[in-house]
Enzyme design. Sequence first.
Site, PDB file in Angstrom:
ATOM      1  N   MET A   1      75.388 -14.630  75.531  1.00  0.00           N
ATOM      2  CA  MET A   1      74.038 -15.203  75.529  1.00  0.00           C
ATOM      3  C   MET A   1      73.253 -14.440  76.588  1.00  0.00           C
ATOM      4  O   MET A   1      72.881 -14.979  77.643  1.00  0.00           O
ATOM      5  CB  MET A   1      74.112 -16.706  75.827  1.00  0.00           C
ATOM      6  CG  MET A   1      74.666 -17.492  74.641  1.00  0.00           C
ATOM      7  SD  MET A   1      75.258 -19.128  75.107  1.00  0.00           S
ATOM      8  CE  MET A   1      76.919 -18.724  75.602  1.00  0.00           C
TER       9      MET A   1
ATOM     10  N   MET B   1      74.680 -21.646  65.748  1.00  0.00           N
ATOM     11  CA  MET B   1      74.532 -22.552  66.894  1.00  0.00           C
ATOM     12  C   MET B   1      74.021 -23.906  66.415  1.00  0.00           C
ATOM     13  O   MET B   1      72.997 -23.989  65.731  1.00  0.00           O
ATOM     14  CB  MET B   1      73.527 -21.994  67.910  1.00  0.00           C
ATOM     15  CG  MET B   1      73.991 -20.792  68.715  1.00  0.00           C
ATOM     16  SD  MET B   1      75.525 -20.990  69.638  1.00  0.00           S
ATOM     17  CE  MET B   1      75.170 -22.395  70.709  1.00  0.00           C
TER      18      MET B   1
ATOM     19  N   ASP C   1      79.193 -23.693  66.710  1.00  0.00           N
ATOM     20  CA  ASP C   1      79.288 -23.873  68.163  1.00  0.00           C
ATOM     21  C   ASP C   1      78.195 -24.822  68.653  1.00  0.00           C
ATOM     22  O   ASP C   1      77.003 -24.559  68.458  1.00  0.00           O
ATOM     23  CB  ASP C   1      79.138 -22.488  68.817  1.00  0.00           C
ATOM     24  CG  ASP C   1      79.285 -22.524  70.332  1.00  0.00           C
ATOM     25  OD1 ASP C   1      79.663 -23.564  70.886  1.00  0.00           O
ATOM     26  OD2 ASP C   1      79.024 -21.466  70.943  1.00  0.00           O
TER      27      ASP C   1
ATOM     28  N   MET D   1      76.465 -16.291  80.058  1.00  0.00           N
ATOM     29  CA  MET D   1      75.035 -16.637  80.166  1.00  0.00           C
ATOM     30  C   MET D   1      74.408 -15.876  81.313  1.00  0.00           C
ATOM     31  O   MET D   1      74.985 -15.807  82.401  1.00  0.00           O
ATOM     32  CB  MET D   1      74.896 -18.140  80.412  1.00  0.00           C
ATOM     33  CG  MET D   1      75.546 -18.975  79.331  1.00  0.00           C
ATOM     34  SD  MET D   1      75.392 -20.715  79.723  1.00  0.00           S
ATOM     35  CE  MET D   1      76.218 -21.437  78.304  1.00  0.00           C
TER      36      MET D   1
ATOM     37  N   SER E   1      85.986 -23.946  74.315  1.00  0.00           N
ATOM     38  CA  SER E   1      85.064 -23.183  75.166  1.00  0.00           C
ATOM     39  C   SER E   1      85.377 -23.515  76.614  1.00  0.00           C
ATOM     40  O   SER E   1      85.201 -24.664  77.046  1.00  0.00           O
ATOM     41  CB  SER E   1      83.623 -23.562  74.860  1.00  0.00           C
ATOM     42  OG  SER E   1      82.816 -23.190  75.957  1.00  0.00           O
TER      43      SER E   1
ATOM     44  N   ASP F   1      81.880 -18.187  77.112  1.00  0.00           N
ATOM     45  CA  ASP F   1      80.420 -18.224  77.036  1.00  0.00           C
ATOM     46  C   ASP F   1      79.772 -17.476  78.193  1.00  0.00           C
ATOM     47  O   ASP F   1      79.827 -17.944  79.333  1.00  0.00           O
ATOM     48  CB  ASP F   1      79.946 -19.687  77.085  1.00  0.00           C
ATOM     49  CG  ASP F   1      80.176 -20.399  75.766  1.00  0.00           C
ATOM     50  OD1 ASP F   1      79.761 -19.879  74.725  1.00  0.00           O
ATOM     51  OD2 ASP F   1      80.791 -21.494  75.789  1.00  0.00           O
TER      52      ASP F   1
ATOM     53  N   HIS G   1      81.152 -14.862  73.603  1.00  0.00           N
ATOM     54  CA  HIS G   1      79.839 -15.238  73.062  1.00  0.00           C
ATOM     55  C   HIS G   1      78.790 -14.837  74.093  1.00  0.00           C
ATOM     56  O   HIS G   1      78.631 -15.496  75.119  1.00  0.00           O
ATOM     57  CB  HIS G   1      79.853 -16.755  72.799  1.00  0.00           C
ATOM     58  CG  HIS G   1      78.544 -17.317  72.345  1.00  0.00           C
ATOM     59  ND1 HIS G   1      78.287 -18.671  72.315  1.00  0.00           N
ATOM     60  CD2 HIS G   1      77.412 -16.721  71.889  1.00  0.00           C
ATOM     61  CE1 HIS G   1      77.054 -18.881  71.870  1.00  0.00           C
ATOM     62  NE2 HIS G   1      76.500 -17.707  71.612  1.00  0.00           N
TER      63      HIS G   1
ATOM     64  N   HIS H   1      87.191 -19.409  73.635  1.00  0.00           N
ATOM     65  CA  HIS H   1      85.766 -19.081  73.544  1.00  0.00           C
ATOM     66  C   HIS H   1      85.213 -18.930  74.957  1.00  0.00           C
ATOM     67  O   HIS H   1      85.350 -19.819  75.805  1.00  0.00           O
ATOM     68  CB  HIS H   1      85.069 -20.204  72.779  1.00  0.00           C
ATOM     69  CG  HIS H   1      83.637 -19.958  72.456  1.00  0.00           C
ATOM     70  ND1 HIS H   1      83.230 -19.207  71.388  1.00  0.00           N
ATOM     71  CD2 HIS H   1      82.504 -20.388  73.063  1.00  0.00           C
ATOM     72  CE1 HIS H   1      81.907 -19.181  71.332  1.00  0.00           C
ATOM     73  NE2 HIS H   1      81.446 -19.891  72.343  1.00  0.00           N
TER      74      HIS H   1
HETATM   75  C1  DX5 Z   1      76.479 -23.467  74.498  1.00  0.00           C
HETATM   76  C2  DX5 Z   1      77.790 -22.723  74.348  1.00  0.00           C
HETATM   77  C3  DX5 Z   1      78.859 -23.540  73.743  1.00  0.00           C
HETATM   78  C4  DX5 Z   1      79.263 -24.735  74.585  1.00  0.00           C
HETATM   79  C5  DX5 Z   1      79.883 -25.753  73.688  1.00  0.00           C
HETATM   80  O1  DX5 Z   1      75.507 -22.602  74.966  1.00  0.00           O
HETATM   81  O2  DX5 Z   1      77.611 -21.580  73.536  1.00  0.00           O
HETATM   82  O3  DX5 Z   1      80.001 -22.751  73.433  1.00  0.00           O
HETATM   83  O4  DX5 Z   1      80.154 -24.418  75.596  1.00  0.00           O
HETATM   84  O5  DX5 Z   1      80.044 -26.911  74.430  1.00  0.00           O
HETATM   85  P1  DX5 Z   1      79.986 -28.347  73.725  1.00  0.00           P
HETATM   86  O6  DX5 Z   1      81.103 -28.378  72.710  1.00  0.00           O
HETATM   87  O7  DX5 Z   1      80.186 -29.283  74.872  1.00  0.00           O
HETATM   88  O8  DX5 Z   1      78.646 -28.461  73.074  1.00  0.00           O
HETATM   89 ZN    ZN Z   2      79.466 -20.560  72.794  1.00  0.00          ZN
END
Ligand code: DX5
Ligand code: ZN
Length: 233
Positions: free
Chosen positions: A77, A146, A184, A41, A12, A39, A75, A37
């Site tokens: 969010m 998750m 994840d 947000m 990620s 992310d 991903h 990956h």
């Molecule tokens: C959290 C993300 C994850 C995160 C994982 O909201 O969806 O993908 O980056 O990071 P680690 O492996 O540090 O928990």
């Molecule tokens: Zn993620």
Amino acid sequence: MLTREKIYIAPSILSADFLKLGEEIESVVRAGADIIHFDVMDGNFVPNISFGIPVLQSISEIKKNLQQNIYFDTHLMIEKPERYIKDFSSAGADMISFHLEATYHPYRVIDIIKGEGKIAGVAINPGTPLYSLEPFLGVLDFVLVMTVNPGFGGQSFIENVVYKISELDRIRYQKNYKFLIEVDGGLNSDNARVVVELGADILVFGSFIFSGNRKQKIESIRKSISRSEAVLT
Ligand code: DX5
Ligand code: ZN
């Protein structure tokens, strides 16, 4: 297309050094990553804001220089993900997952992703029960379980939700569904072995991979899961 024949390692880039994002991606790919990956947000569905469409567009350019086929796993969010699926698709996403909790119309969102010719996944928060996903399991390419509350990298793995992985594995075996299981949050080389044994196919690592020598970290994951992979084949 993704298969169940192997375990995919997905760094990620939320935990990467953004000053040199291109180099970071190339280094994890050289070190053996299969999936990047990404992310996204929105500061609304989760209490943090990361990056979005223009950044994905830029880093997607890297694919042209890579020797192997790498998947960009987006991903989302974000609230009402249906508003942005086409944009992320055009920006270079290969896999797109959205949160079941973030839309009133999950089927519609899955349809949009598939209509774009992309690999479709649904993510569920630790507090969301598995049964709410059941109506969609027959049409999904992957499910994202998750193991932390989404929003930040570097949080502790929530062990109490791993039953969802084995339960999903049981359901797909029983009903002959094709979806893969992605896990994840809070993964490292130790708990990776456990989740693979329970049925995980795609493993996301943020802080674990990006907090040291990328190659050594990925090798340590491969080594740790190789025993479980041997059992699977
Ligand atoms: C959290 C993300 C994850 C995160 C994982 O909201 O969806 O993908 O980056 O990071 P680690 O492996 O540090 O928990
Ligand atoms: Zn993620």
